[in-house]
Every structure is written in C-alpha cells, then in structure tokens.
Design a protein around this motif. Structure first.
Motif, short mmCIF file in Angstrom:
data_model
loop_
_atom_site.label_atom_id
_atom_site.label_comp_id
_atom_site.label_asym_id
_atom_site.label_seq_id
_atom_site.Cartn_x
_atom_site.Cartn_y
_atom_site.Cartn_z
N THR A 1 0.81 -1.22 0.00
CA THR A 1 0.00 0.00 0.00
C THR A 1 0.84 1.27 0.00
O THR A 1 0.31 2.36 0.09
CB THR A 1 -0.92 0.03 1.23
N LEU A 2 2.16 1.10 -0.12
CA LEU A 2 3.05 2.26 0.01
C LEU A 2 2.69 3.45 -0.89
O LEU A 2 2.64 4.58 -0.42
CB LEU A 2 4.49 1.81 -0.22
N PRO A 3 2.41 3.23 -2.18
CA PRO A 3 2.15 4.40 -3.03
C PRO A 3 0.86 5.13 -2.67
O PRO A 3 0.70 6.29 -3.03
CB PRO A 3 2.03 3.81 -4.45
N GLN A 4 -0.05 4.49 -1.98
CA GLN A 4 -1.33 5.15 -1.72
C GLN A 4 -1.55 5.39 -0.23
O GLN A 4 -2.66 5.74 0.18
CB GLN A 4 -2.48 4.33 -2.29
N VAL A 5 -0.48 5.24 0.57
CA VAL A 5 -0.68 5.32 2.01
C VAL A 5 -1.19 6.70 2.42
O VAL A 5 -1.93 6.84 3.39
CB VAL A 5 0.62 4.94 2.75
N GLN A 6 -0.84 7.72 1.64
CA GLN A 6 -1.30 9.07 1.95
C GLN A 6 -2.83 9.18 1.86
O GLN A 6 -3.44 9.96 2.57
CB GLN A 6 -0.65 10.07 0.99
N ASP A 7 -3.42 8.39 0.98
CA ASP A 7 -4.87 8.51 0.76
C ASP A 7 -5.69 7.51 1.57
O ASP A 7 -6.90 7.63 1.67
CB ASP A 7 -5.18 8.33 -0.73
N LEU A 8 -5.00 6.50 2.10
CA LEU A 8 -5.73 5.46 2.83
C LEU A 8 -5.85 5.85 4.29
O LEU A 8 -5.26 5.22 5.16
CB LEU A 8 -4.96 4.15 2.75
N THR A 9 -6.57 6.89 4.58
CA THR A 9 -6.59 7.32 5.96
C THR A 9 -7.99 7.38 6.52
O THR A 9 -8.96 7.53 5.79
CB THR A 9 -5.98 8.73 6.10
N SER A 10 -8.07 7.22 7.85
CA SER A 10 -9.29 7.56 8.55
C SER A 10 -8.86 8.57 9.59
O SER A 10 -8.07 8.26 10.47
CB SER A 10 -9.92 6.33 9.19
N GLY A 11 -9.31 9.77 9.45
CA GLY A 11 -8.78 10.85 10.28
C GLY A 11 -7.31 11.05 9.93
O GLY A 11 -6.92 10.91 8.77
#
Lengths: 333, 324, 501
Positions: free
Chosen positions: C354-364
């Motif tokens: 998930t490294l390339p999208q870790v910025q977008d995979l957030t909750s809060g």
C-alpha cells in the motif's frame, strides 16, 4: 590531455587555491582590521602556524588512512587525552624514580603504546563484531573519555619536566620540534599510502570492499592495523604537545575529531572511502590553522572560528556534490 | 519442545540480550542498594532523563529515515541561551515562540542540506555542531546567561513545576513521546519515514517524496531540541553556553540502545524511551552503589557496542563477523 | 586419457531449509571449454562460491589435478590455479588498471613497497595480449564498462592458471570485444587451461564450448558434448520441459490510445523514440541490456527528464516531473530491480503493497489499517501470493512472491498505463507463467501494458506488438503475427533493415 584531467587537477589543487585565497584575504583584511602592526604573512608567523598545526595535523594523517579505508574514528580526541595523562602521570610513578631523565623515553613509549593499544582495540572490535566503525568509535569516544576522568576527576594532571620542555621547545633549522614531527609523520604516511602495498590495499578496501575480499586481501587485520596507526598518531600528537605544556585537562582533545575530520574532508578525501591524499590532508590542516589564526588576526574570536569552520565544511560538501552531477538525464533518485 | 537447541538459545539471547542484561542490572543494583527500586528514585531517574529523552525522540525520526543528527547538543545549548536571553528582553510569552522559531530555522537548514541537496548527514551535522556552537558563543558574547528575576517568573514551570504530583518535565516527555509515537507508528507520514530509511530508492519509486520526508524529520528533531532547551532553561533559569555539549552522543546512544539501526528503516519511539530509561537507570544505579560518576561513560561504551553487536549477530545468525 | 584439471565430486551444500547443491559432479579437462548452464537459482553461483572457497561444501570433494583440495578462500583458490572472472565487476574504480589486475598480490620490494616497475611491465604484457586500447596506469573509473570487463578478464592471466571460470563475461561486451574475448579463451585453451564458461547465451555456448553440464534446482542433470546436441535439448534439460516459444495469438479488443510518445530523447541514453500503446494491448520492448528500454520507462515514470520529444496521455500532452506526478496521472512502473527499487525488504507485505497510496488510505489523521489489510487480502488472493500473513517481512519471501507483491502494489493503484520491467527475472518457472497469464488478463480488462524484457520467449508470449530496440533507438516494430526469432534477433543486434516504427 584527456578530457576531465583539467577538472581533476582543479579539484586536487582546490585546497591550495583556498590557502592562497585565505593568505590574500587575511593579509589585506589585516591591514585594516588587525590590532597588531605585524603583517599576517610574516615568516615568523607562518613558522608558528606550522607548529600550531601539529597536534591536529599529526592525527589528521591517521584519519586520512582510516577514512580512505572506508571507516572513521571519532575517539581520537579521547585517545589523545588518555595518552597525555599517561605521559605526565608515568613520569611521577615511584617505580621510575631511579631513572632520572631516562624516564622521558619510558614515558613516551608508554603513552605511545597505550594510544596504539586503544586504536587497535577499536580496530579489533570493528573487525570481530562487524559493528560499524562509526558506532564503535562513538562508543569508545565516551568510554575513553570516562577513563580520562577516572584518573583525576575534573582536576588537571600536571608535571613539568624541564629537560622535556627544552626538547619540545628546541628548534632545528628554524623549525620547532612539533613542526618536525608533523612533517615527518606526513612524509611517512604519504610514503605508506602511495608507495607500499599496505597503502594501496587501503585504497582498494575503501573503494570496493567485496573486490578486496575476493582478491584475498585480509580486510580485518588490515583495518585493525589502520586503527592502531591512528591510535599511535593520536598518542604521538599528545606526546609532542604535552611535552611542552606539561599540564592536561580532562576535557582536552574534545572536538578534535571534528577538526581532524574537517581537515581531511577539506583535503579532498572521500567520505565513503577509496579516494584521498595525504598531501591534500596536509593542505586541509594548514587551511584550517590559517583560518583560525587569520580570524584571530583580524580580531574575530573563537566563536567565529567555529562558525566559519562548520560552514566551510558544508560549503565544500555542496561544491563536491555540484561538481559530481552527471548531467540532466541523470536518474532522479 | 521442551529442549531448546543451543542455536535457539543463542537467538533468544541475541534478540533479547539487552533486556536480559538490563534486568540483571536492575536486580543487582536493587540487591546492592534497595533504595534503587523506590518510587522516589524511579521518579528522579525519569526526571533527570527527560531532557535527554525529549531530544532522543526527535533523533529517532532522523535515524529511522536513514540519517544522523550530531548537532542536537549544540542546538540545545543554542535554544537554552536564546530563550534565557529573550526572557528578560521580550518576556517569556514571546521568548518561547521566538526561540522555537529560531531553532526550527536551524533544523530547516539542516533538513534542506540533507534532504534536498542530498549531502552526507554525518558530515553536515558535524559541521553544524561546530557552526551552531559558534553561533551560540557569538550570540551570548561568550558569557553565561542568567535570568535577572529568578523568583518572580512563571517561566520556571516547565522545568521545576509539577502537576498532579508529577514533575512537568516528565509530563512533557510522556506527552511528546505519546504524540510522536503515534505519529510514527500510525500515520502515513510515519510509514513514509520507515520506507525512506528502509530503502530510499524503492520509496522514490513508490512516489514518496524522499527529500520532503527527510526535511520533516529534521524539523521534528529541531522541535524536540527546542523543547529540551526550554526544559533546561526553565529548570536552571541560567546557563552556560556549552550546556548541551556532548549530549548528541548520549542521545544517539539511547536511540541505538533502543535498537534503531543506523542504516535506517528500523526503530520505534517506545523502544527509544526504553533506551533512554536504560541509560538513566544505569547511570543512577552506578552512582547509588557508590561508583564514580565517570564510570557510567565506560559502562555506556560497553553497553552500546554489546547492544549493536548482538543485534547484528542475531540478524546474520553468527556471533563473529565473517570478515577474514 | 588425460586427467581432468579440475574435478568436482558429489558436492552437497545446504542452507537452512534449502538443499542448494545436491550431489553435483563434473570434470574439466585441460584445454577444454566447459559450459555450465542452468536457470537462475539452479545453483550455478553457489557451486562457484564453493569452488572459490567462499562457501564450504557440506559433502563431496574438489580435486585440482590429482590432488584433493579444500579451498579456504579466494586467494587459496587462485594460488591453486583456479581463477574467477566475476560477472559483477569487482574493481576498485579509483585505482589504476595495474593495481586492479594485481589486487591482493601486488609485487613487493623492501619495506613493503610496491614494485611499480615490475607491476607496469607485467601488466602491459597482459594488456598487449588482450589487445586493448589502454595502459597499466589508466584509472579504472575512467574506462568504459566493456573495458572494465577486460580488466577483470586480465586478472585471469596473472597466474599460471589451471582452470578459469568465466561468469557471464559477455553481458556487457560489444561484438568486437567479444571476438577479443573468444581469442583470449582460445589462447588459454591452447596452453592447456581448462575453462568453465557460464552463460545464458546459446549462440555463444554452441560457438565456443566443447561440453555442456547442466544444473537444475541444485541437481546435476548431466553433461553432453556440444557437437552432439542442440539448443532445444539443452533447454529441455535446464527447465525440465520444452521451451515454450509460442506466440501470443489472441488479441483483445483495442481501445483508445492511452499512451503516445513522439520523438522522445534523453541525452545519449535513447534518441527519437516514438510509439503508442492502446488500452487492451500489451506492447513488448525487446533488446539487449543497455539498449535504453529501462530508461524510457524511467522517463515515463518521471524519474528522468527527457531532452526532447513529447509524451501524450489519452491524447493530451503532459510533462511528468516526478514519480508522484506519474502516479497521479495513472502510470505505474514495476521496476527492473525488485530488491533495490521495488520493495522495502525490511517492511511487511501489507505496508509494501500500500506504500504508493498510504497518503490517501486514511481515517482521520491515521492510516486506515483495515482498508490496507483488505487491499492486501484482495491482491494476495488474486495473485496467489504465498505468505503466512501480511505481517511477514517481504525480505523473507521467495523471489516470485516478492515480484507478485510489487505487481499487486501497482495493480491496486488501478493505473491507466502499466509498465513492467523484466517482470520475471530471477523467479521460478511456475510463477513465471502465472505472471504471463496475469499480464494478458490485465490487457483484456482494458489496461495499456508495456512489458520490457530481455527474454525472447517472454515477449513472444505476452506481447501483441513487439518493439525491437538497439543502442537507444527503435529498430523495428513487429506484430505478433509477423515476428520471427531470426528477424527479432537481427533487429536487436542492429543488423535488421530500418523500418519506421
């Protein structure tokens, strides 16, 4: 002339250009700012400069080998202090009381042995444990300093031996004892690094360690010998300096590693190892001492020297990075 | 299986060696001097470790991102001197933010050099160690800095105050550790720090802005240093301009003891906290059993090398290095 | 009958959990060129490390001449007349040619001094034999890669060698340089030296070797006389079945042009490159190492700045300045160097994926770990990644599973254009065909796929069209119907007729 020769010549000559620049700057600035009437480029002053370069310079020669070898030694300042204490303490030990002035060579020898041993100990740990030299010598920087304090607490250790002081203050052909030691050490290390198998192997190991291992060079003992050499030189530096001053503070030699590494890096030795020259380091040592003296000459205090040295080190790194950029199509990683 | 092989025992020893050694230390010290384990003493250890600990939190970020920061000691002297000086000039309420801003500028400068210009962090921060030291001396004019009215300032609360019976330095340390610990372990930024330190090239190939991440780590480090400087200044209300000298080594020692690799990519805030406590308890214990203060340096030396050695040995599966 | 110069008997080497070498025996006769073949991971390099004394065998014996020996290290091997020419250059760039050739055994004078005179003399003698255009004092870092390879080869000539092992020596040589190398080999042969020649290139093997020994999965498969066999038979021994040179015959319905490149150049790395990739299409890029294919991919991914030309995504001209930018525009790159560029080996499987999208995979402010695990599970099932769980460190997985993690990482970004660079390098046969199948499936789902590969079966197998590159230029573009092995080889060797791409 092949392409690239010019830029290389520029690079290896840069340190001398820098020295000339410093000389010009301080001579001119000194005319306006100096508190004394003496010219900066005075012959006496330059001889004194050489003498004052000796403590850092002698250690820097050892650091050159160690860094070309691909390692680093942060513990030299502490080793320097230990050797100084051994030198001065041992002259007062009762068992040597009967020796008279013959105690001097014995004390020298003891101090040098201790320095060599401490260096070799660092090297042995690096070799046998495989822990990075940075961490090993960072640890011993603390540990050795602790040993220094255990001798005499926060009190200075003093012992003046006048025969020794006379020797240290003597001049031969116009050069002080310390200057001779610096020149001799530079010459010997230059010889080792350019002419001997050991020196060439040091380059090979720093450049490509796997290749050296594959070619059957015994890398471990080699590294240990180099650490022993820098330990020896740190002790020699202490011996030369404290023979004259006769008193050592437990904090002496602190930040020496910084000065020494600065001199070596200024002199063009690659931080990652494999490249560098003893003559360049000599230039680096002179450049730093010039800067200290020059800033003093124009009335700046030690604080400015620290500031300037730190910034120069960084500027050199930036220049080095810019010179090595391969062009626009380089991979942006 | 009931019987462990020699190799398995070796692995366990290597992996938990530092904790086992620490436990042995604690027991030995307690036997030697029962006071060692008392609540008062525990509190005093944590309190005296707080300044070191706060700095170690920031350096943990830098080390995990694959870099070093040797300038934190002189930076801490800088912030202490600056905040003390400004305290009398513009008052504590303005002095504190001003000091933070100045320290963060230094951090940003280092972050720019290491992150964006990709310079060797060891040499850069070694240079900054000297440069900031010079800056501090110039700022203070070589004089010690003292607050004029030591009794009447609320500024002392950060170093000397306490809330709910807990000294404020401890509270700051714990709060900052919790905040940064969560940031490192739970946020996208923390994940990026690990990725950049673990394999910077792969991180770039995954679209992570490496320079920006490294830059942020140095900013965090500078923030922690400024906090440590604040505690230090507030505790003593006067200071020498070399107050932080040599602290960079102890900080690094604590981070390494906590198991962070200097190659980057591994480590954690809670581990660093353990490293800080180990150092603190050992120093304290050695003093309590009546050893000279300076013995702790020697002991720290041995512990650092043993800790890193065991860590490496566990990874390579061999105690001794394979170098011939 | 003469005795072999080197004889390996029943060598066994095990690593925890793996039997890397399982009873390997073969002999090299004096004056013989003996090829050692096998797929990546078949045990060739382990065998060579045993021979060089870097690993100690767990069973079996090594004989040099009639004498049974144990090798304690590379130096001892060399002293016994066993010389290695390494595939990865092991040179010290800052040192001179002479110092590199005599690394570890510089001639000495008194006081441990180097005997420069003798060193230069001996070196120049060797260099003359190799007929190279540089001399003993040249700094190795100033030489081209090919000349550096020649320095490596020169090392073999410093001792009275009994056996010389060449490990992929031609990987970076030009044709002219190869001729020199083969001359050197035949000289050695005439002097009665035994040669072990490790290479993947069949044409070389059949040109210069006398016998071929084959390894597969650490097991010795047999030795054959080169004159009495042919490529197909050798391949079959190597992979345990027939080489599948079948072409891709199905085509998917093509969509719009997803990526178009016009006249793209990047300094001397590649020049004037133009091609297009449509949705639903797999375009293969075939060529030798250094032909500029990887560099094109890196440019498309924002890692290099092109010096000229245009890149169009969905018909719109774009400037891609960073990987971050490329990802945002829907380009994904599965890089060539899995361990160096693709993965953070010390991180677990999920975090890598998930490294390339870790910025977008957030909750809060926090990473949404549940969503991450869901993504990991999805691609683990889809790609059949075998791992005990997402917490497993990627460094502990096999090469094939590692590669699937990288592929999964980029598939989970749902790219418009998927670029894969050497997707099956160094992974086992089973995973290989799975990945091939996957690439076809992706095209069927409407992805535009670029496959860069140095393996002919691979490009033949997966590509709808094949772009043949040589030395930074596109030589020819084939459709899968018109391509033949010969025409492809000609094109990538710079021999084929020019045809506008």
């Amino acid at each position: 002339m092949k392409a690239g020769t010019l830029s290389k010549a520029l690079k290896s000559g840069a340190i001398w250009g820098f020295i000339v620049l410093e000389l010009i700057f301080f001579s001119i600035a000194g005319e306006y700012l100096s508190l004394s009437d003496k010219a900066f480029m005075d012959w006496e002053n330059m001889l004194l400069l050489l003498k004052q370069s000796a403590p850092i310079g002698i250690i820097a020669m050892g650091m050159t080998i160690v860094m070309i070898n691909g390692n680093i030694d942060l513990s030299v300042g502490a080793t320097y202090a230990i050797a100084a204490i051994v030198l001065l303490e041992s002259m007062t030990w009762p068992i040597f009381a009967g020796l008279g002035d013959m105690v001097i060579p014995v004390a020298w020898l003891l101090a040098l042995l201790v320095g060599t041993f401490l260096g070799a100990l660092n090297g042995l740990i690096v070799w046998k444990t495989g822990v990075d030299a940075f961490i090993v010598t960072l640890g011993s920087m603390l540990g050795f300093r602790g040993i220094v304090f255990m001798f005499n607490g926060e009190n200075p250790t003093s012992h003046l031996n006048w025969t020794l002081v006379d020797f240290a203050e003597a001049e031969f052909l116009g050069l002080a004892t310390a200057s001779w030691f610096l020149l001799a050490v530079t010459l010997v290390i230059w010889f080792v690094m350019t002419k001997t198998v050991h020196g060439r192997n040091a380059y090979a190991i720093g450049d490509n360690r796997d290749a050296a291992v594959n070619a059957g060079i015994r890398v471990g003992p080699h590294i240990m010998i180099n650490f022993a050499i820098i330990g020896f030189l740190a002790a020699l530096s202490a011996v030369v300096f404290y023979s004259e001053s006769g008193s050592v503070n437990p904090n002496d030699g602190q930040l020496y590693e910084l000065w020494v590494i600065t001199a070596v890096v200024l002199g063009g030795t690659k931080i990652t190892g494999g490249a560098g020259s003893v003559i360049g380091t000599f230039g680096g040592v002179i450049a730093i001492q010039l800067l200290r003296k020059g800033l003093g000459h124009i009335g700046a205090d030690t604080s400015t020297v620290n500031l300037v040295i730190g910034l120069i080190l960084i500027v050199v790194l930036i220049l080095d990075r810019q010179l090595n950029v391969k062009g626009k199509e380089e991979l942006k990683v | 299986m009931a019987t462990l092989t020699k190799q398995q025992i070796g692995t366990v020893l290597a992996k938990q060696g530092i904790l086992i050694a620490f436990a042995v230390f604690m027991v030995a010290f307690t036997l030697a001097n029962p006071k060692f384990i008392s609540i008062d003493n525990l509190f005093s250890v944590v309190r005296s470790s707080a300044i070191l600990g706060v700095m170690a939190l920031g350096v943990t970020f830098v080390v995990i991102s694959g870099n070093l920061d040797l300038s934190v000691g002189s930076m801490m002297s800088f912030s202490t001197i600056v905040v003390l000086d400004l305290h009398d000039k513009i008052g504590p309420a303005l002095a504190i933010p001003a000091m933070f801003a100045m320290t963060l500028c230094l951090g940003a400068f280092i972050g720019f050099l290491v992150g964006y210009l990709r310079l060797n962090s060891l040499i850069v921060t070694l240079g900054m160690l000297s440069a900031i030291h010079g800056l501090t001396l110039t700022y203070s004019g070589g004089q010690n800095m003292d607050i004029a009215d030591k009794e009447g300032t609320w500024f002392s609360v950060f170093g000397q105050g306490s809330a709910l019976g807990i000294p404020v330095p401890i509270l700051i340390f714990v709060a900052l550790a919790a905040f940064l610990g969560i940031m490192l372990a739970k946020t996208p930024f923390g994940r990026k720090v690990y990725a950049v330190g673990g394999n910077g090239t792969a991180a770039t190939f995954s679209g992570i802005r490496r320079a920006r991440t490294v830059f942020a780590c140095y900013i965090i480090s500078a923030f922690c240093v400024a906090t440590a400087g604040l505690i230090q200044a507030s505790r003593s209300l006067g200071s020498q301009n070399t107050v932080g000298q040599g602290l960079e080594l102890e900080v690094l020692a604590a981070v390494i003891l906590g198991g962070a690799s200097l190659l980057g990519g591994s480590g954690a805030i809670f581990k660093t906290v353990i490293g800080v406590l180990i150092l603190g308890f050992i120093q304290n214990g050695l003093l309590l059993i009546g050893l000279q203060f300076y013995v702790q340096f020697v002991v720290t030396w041995v512990i650092i090398i043993l800790a890193v050695w065991l860590d490496i040995a566990a990874k390579r599966g061999k105690l001794w290095s394979p170098i011939a | 009958m003469t005795d072999p110069v080197l004889h390996l008997d029943d060598i066994v080497k095990t690593f925890p959990g793996v039997r890397a070498l399982d009873g390997v025996s073969f002999s090299v006769m004096p004056g013989e060129v003996h090829a050692l073949m096998g797929e990546n991971g078949a045990g060739k390099s382990t065998l060579m490390k045993v021979l060089g004394g870097i690993y100690q065998p767990d069973g079996g014996s090594i004989h040099v001449g009639k004498e049974r020996v144990t090798m304690a290290g590379p130096l001892e091997a060399k002293a016994k007349g066993i010389v290695f020419i390494h595939q990865e250059l092991s040179l010290a760039e800052e040192l001179s040619v002479a110092e590199n050739i005599y690394l570890g055994e510089l001639p000495r004078k008194s006081f441990g001094r180097v005997d420069w005179h003798r060193l230069a003399e001996q070196t120049n003698l060797i260099l003359q034999k190799l007929n190279v255009g540089f001399d003993a004092t040249t700094r190795v870092g100033d030489l081209s890669i090919a000349n550096q390879q020649m320095v490596e080869i020169a090392r073999a000539l410093t001792v009275d060698a009994k056996a010389v092992i060449f490990d992929e020596p031609t990987a970076s040589l030009t044709d002219a340089e190869k001729v020199v190398l083969f001359d050197v080999i035949s000289d050695l042969q005439k002097e009665g030296v035994g040669i072990i020649y490790i290479s993947h290139r069949m044409e070389e093997i059949f040109k210069i070797t006398d016998r071929i020994s084959i390894l597969r999965d650490g097991q010795y498969q047999g030795t054959v006389n080169t004159a009495e066999t042919h490529e197909e038979a050798v391949t079959q021994m190597m992979i345990g079945r027939k080489l599948d040179l079948s072409r891709n015959e199905t085509h998917h319905e093509l969509g719009d042009v997803a990526l178009e490149v016009r006249g793209l150049s990047c300094g001397k790395l590649y020049e004037d490159i133009s091609f297009e990739v449509r949705r639903g299409e797999v375009v293969g890029f075939y060529g030798l190492v250094g032909a500029g294919r990887t560099e094109i991919a890196e440019t498309l991914f924002g890692l290099r700045d092109p010096s000229a030309g245009q890149i169009l995504l969905d018909g719109e001209e774009v400037r891609i300045t960073s990987p971050n930018d490329a990802i945002a525009r829907g380009i994904s790159l599965v890089p060539e160097d899995r361990k160096g560029q693709g993965l953070v080996l010390g991180m677990n499987c999920r975090d890598n994926m998930t490294l390339p999208q870790v910025q977008d995979l957030t909750s809060g402010p926090f990473v949404a770990e549940g969503a991450e695990v869901a993504i990991f599970d999805q691609y683990r099932d889809r790609l059949d990644i075998r791992t005990p769980g997402w917490k497993q460190l990627v460094g502990n997985l096999s090469g094939g599973n590692q590669q699937k993690i990288v592929i999964g990482k980029w598939l989970s970004m749902h790219p418009n254009v998927l670029i894969v660079d050497e997707p099956t390098r160094g992974i086992d046969v089973g995973s290989k065909s799975e990945i091939h199948k996957l690439l076809r499936e992706l095209a069927a789902q409407g992805y535009a796929v670029m496959v860069i590969s140095s393996e002919m079966p691979e490009v033949l197998h997966v590509a709808d069209r094949i772009v043949a590159m040589y030395s930074g230029r596109i030589m020819r573009t084939f459709t899968s119907e018109e391509v033949t092995e010969d025409s492809l080889i000609q094109a990538i060797s710079g021999l084929g007729g020019h045809e506008a791409a």
